[in-house]
Design an enzyme around this catalytic site. Structure first.
Site, short mmCIF file in Angstrom:
data_model
loop_
_atom_site.label_atom_id
_atom_site.label_comp_id
_atom_site.label_asym_id
_atom_site.label_seq_id
_atom_site.Cartn_x
_atom_site.Cartn_y
_atom_site.Cartn_z
N ARG A 1 -4.46 -10.06 3.75
CA ARG A 1 -4.95 -11.28 4.16
C ARG A 1 -3.91 -12.37 4.60
O ARG A 1 -4.42 -13.34 5.21
CB ARG A 1 -5.75 -12.09 3.23
CG ARG A 1 -7.21 -11.21 2.82
CD ARG A 1 -8.10 -12.02 2.02
NE ARG A 1 -9.26 -11.63 1.88
CZ ARG A 1 -9.77 -10.68 1.09
NH1 ARG A 1 -8.98 -10.17 0.29
NH2 ARG A 1 -10.95 -10.38 1.16
N GLN B 1 -9.75 -6.23 -10.80
CA GLN B 1 -10.38 -4.93 -10.40
C GLN B 1 -9.78 -3.71 -11.06
O GLN B 1 -10.59 -2.66 -11.44
CB GLN B 1 -9.98 -4.78 -8.79
CG GLN B 1 -10.12 -3.52 -8.24
CD GLN B 1 -9.99 -3.57 -6.77
OE1 GLN B 1 -10.86 -4.16 -5.99
NE2 GLN B 1 -8.55 -2.96 -6.22
N HIS C 1 1.01 -1.08 0.04
CA HIS C 1 0.14 0.05 0.01
C HIS C 1 0.79 1.20 0.07
O HIS C 1 0.67 2.40 -0.58
CB HIS C 1 -0.80 0.02 1.27
CG HIS C 1 -1.95 -0.86 1.29
ND1 HIS C 1 -1.90 -2.03 2.41
CD2 HIS C 1 -3.10 -1.29 0.72
CE1 HIS C 1 -2.88 -2.77 2.08
NE2 HIS C 1 -3.85 -2.36 1.12
N GLN D 1 -18.54 -5.31 -0.99
CA GLN D 1 -18.05 -6.07 -1.88
C GLN D 1 -17.60 -7.51 -1.19
O GLN D 1 -16.79 -8.40 -1.94
CB GLN D 1 -16.59 -5.40 -2.25
CG GLN D 1 -15.50 -5.28 -1.16
CD GLN D 1 -14.39 -4.21 -1.59
OE1 GLN D 1 -14.49 -3.09 -1.76
NE2 GLN D 1 -13.00 -4.92 -2.01
O1 PAF Z 1 -8.38 -3.12 -3.38
C1 PAF Z 1 -8.82 -2.78 -2.47
O2 PAF Z 1 -8.51 -3.03 -1.28
C2 PAF Z 1 -10.48 -2.59 -2.18
O3 PAF Z 1 -11.15 -3.28 -3.37
C3 PAF Z 1 -10.75 -1.19 -2.68
C4 PAF Z 1 -10.36 -0.78 -4.07
C5 PAF Z 1 -10.26 -0.14 -1.67
C6 PAF Z 1 -12.35 -0.92 -2.59
O4 PAF Z 1 -12.74 -1.12 -1.48
#
Ligand code: PAF
Length: 282
Positions: A187, A153, A37, A61
């Site tokens: 995770r 995504q 991140h 989600q």
């Molecule tokens: O990739 C993620 O952590 C999530 O899917 C996101 C893009 C923050 C949306 O909740």
């Protein structure tokens, strides 16, 4: 560093920054931040003036029986890491701010979300697109940064951003790996010791497949087989959900590689589902 909890506060903050001549970069996250991140934060810093990190574990989600409740959380640590990394603001809305009673609006990108992770997680990408649209509306960034580890995504969000004319530039950051090749993920901490030892097999499988491709193999079934065999051999505790080769642009399955393709996989280790991928570039 400012910590903001509502869309109104967030929007006011951005208006002030933009009035001061700064551009704003957003790194959307679900928290429990790790180095991958933070590498996206660095990327956002290079692409914009002030970086906002959003931290929100998005319930829409997660499907029924998925790990919404068990998803790791540590707000204090997330805030400390953001402060140390030079983040200008953290957007940390409560669930009641994002989904108040009576909430009824969802965003769905057609087509791209039916395969790969979408096949086993119905509604997942609808939840992702909905929350990211809301984050875009609240933060109003010039740039938004996502990781390539979540390749499907990323493709879906690029499509959505373009289709809905958000006017936001999407930047993708490379996957960061542990020393043994396991892709960094919030995770990973939930893996048992035994599963953690087997999980690097995912990347070994992808590497085997990549080597085959680099030696000239173009058949999807051969490439998929190489990855799958390695994972099944080295990670007997893993349950392979899918290993698939798809076109990088359309995410449609391919039988032979003629254009850049994505080799993607998902493997379950007990309650923990891991994903990873490599691009096979033509
Ligand atoms: O990739 C993620 O952590 C999530 O899917 C996101 C893009 C923050 C949306 O909740």
């Amino acid at each position: 560093m400012n910590v903001l909890a509502t869309a109104d506060e967030m929007r006011r903050w951005t208006v002030q920054r933009k009035a001061a001549g700064e551009s704003v970069g957003l790194v959307p996250t679900m928290g429990y931040l790790h180095e991958a991140h933070l590498s996206l934060v660095d990327l956002a810093k290079r692409a914009s003036g002030a970086v906002v990190v959003s931290v929100f574990v998005n319930p829409t989600q997660f499907g029924p029986g998925e790990d919404y409740e068990a998803y790791p959380r540590d707000e204090e640590r997330d805030l400390r890491l953001c402060r140390e990394r030079g983040v200008a603001a953290v957007y940390l809305p409560p669930v009641s701010e994002m989904y108040p009673e009576g909430y009824a609006t969802y965003v769905e990108v057609e087509g791209l979300g039916d395969q790969l992770c979408g096949a086993s997680r119905p509604g997942h990408f609808r939840g992702v697109c909905t929350v990211v649209s809301k984050l875009f509306n609240a933060v109003q960034p010039d740039v938004a940064v996502f990781g390539r580890k979540d390749a499907q995504q990323a493709r879906i969000l690029e499509r959505m951003t373009s289709d809905l004319q958000f006017g936001i530039r999407i930047v993708l950051g490379d996957t960061l790996r542990e020393h043994d090749g396991l892709a960094m993920s919030s995770r990973n901490v939930r893996l048992s010791r035994e599963h953690r030892a087997q999980a690097p097999a995912l990347y070994r499988g992808l590497r085997d497949a990549l080597r085959l491709f680099e030696r000239g193999e173009r058949s999807a079934s051969e490439i998929v087989r190489a990855a799958r065999e390695r994972i099944e051999r080295d990670a007997p505790g893993g349950d392979v959900e899918y290993v698939e080769l798809v076109d990088w642009n359309t995410l449609a399955p391919v039988t032979s590689i003629e254009r850049t393709a994505l080799l993607a996989l998902a493997v379950r280790f007990g309650p923990v589902r891991l994903i990873d991928n490599v691009l096979l570039e033509v």
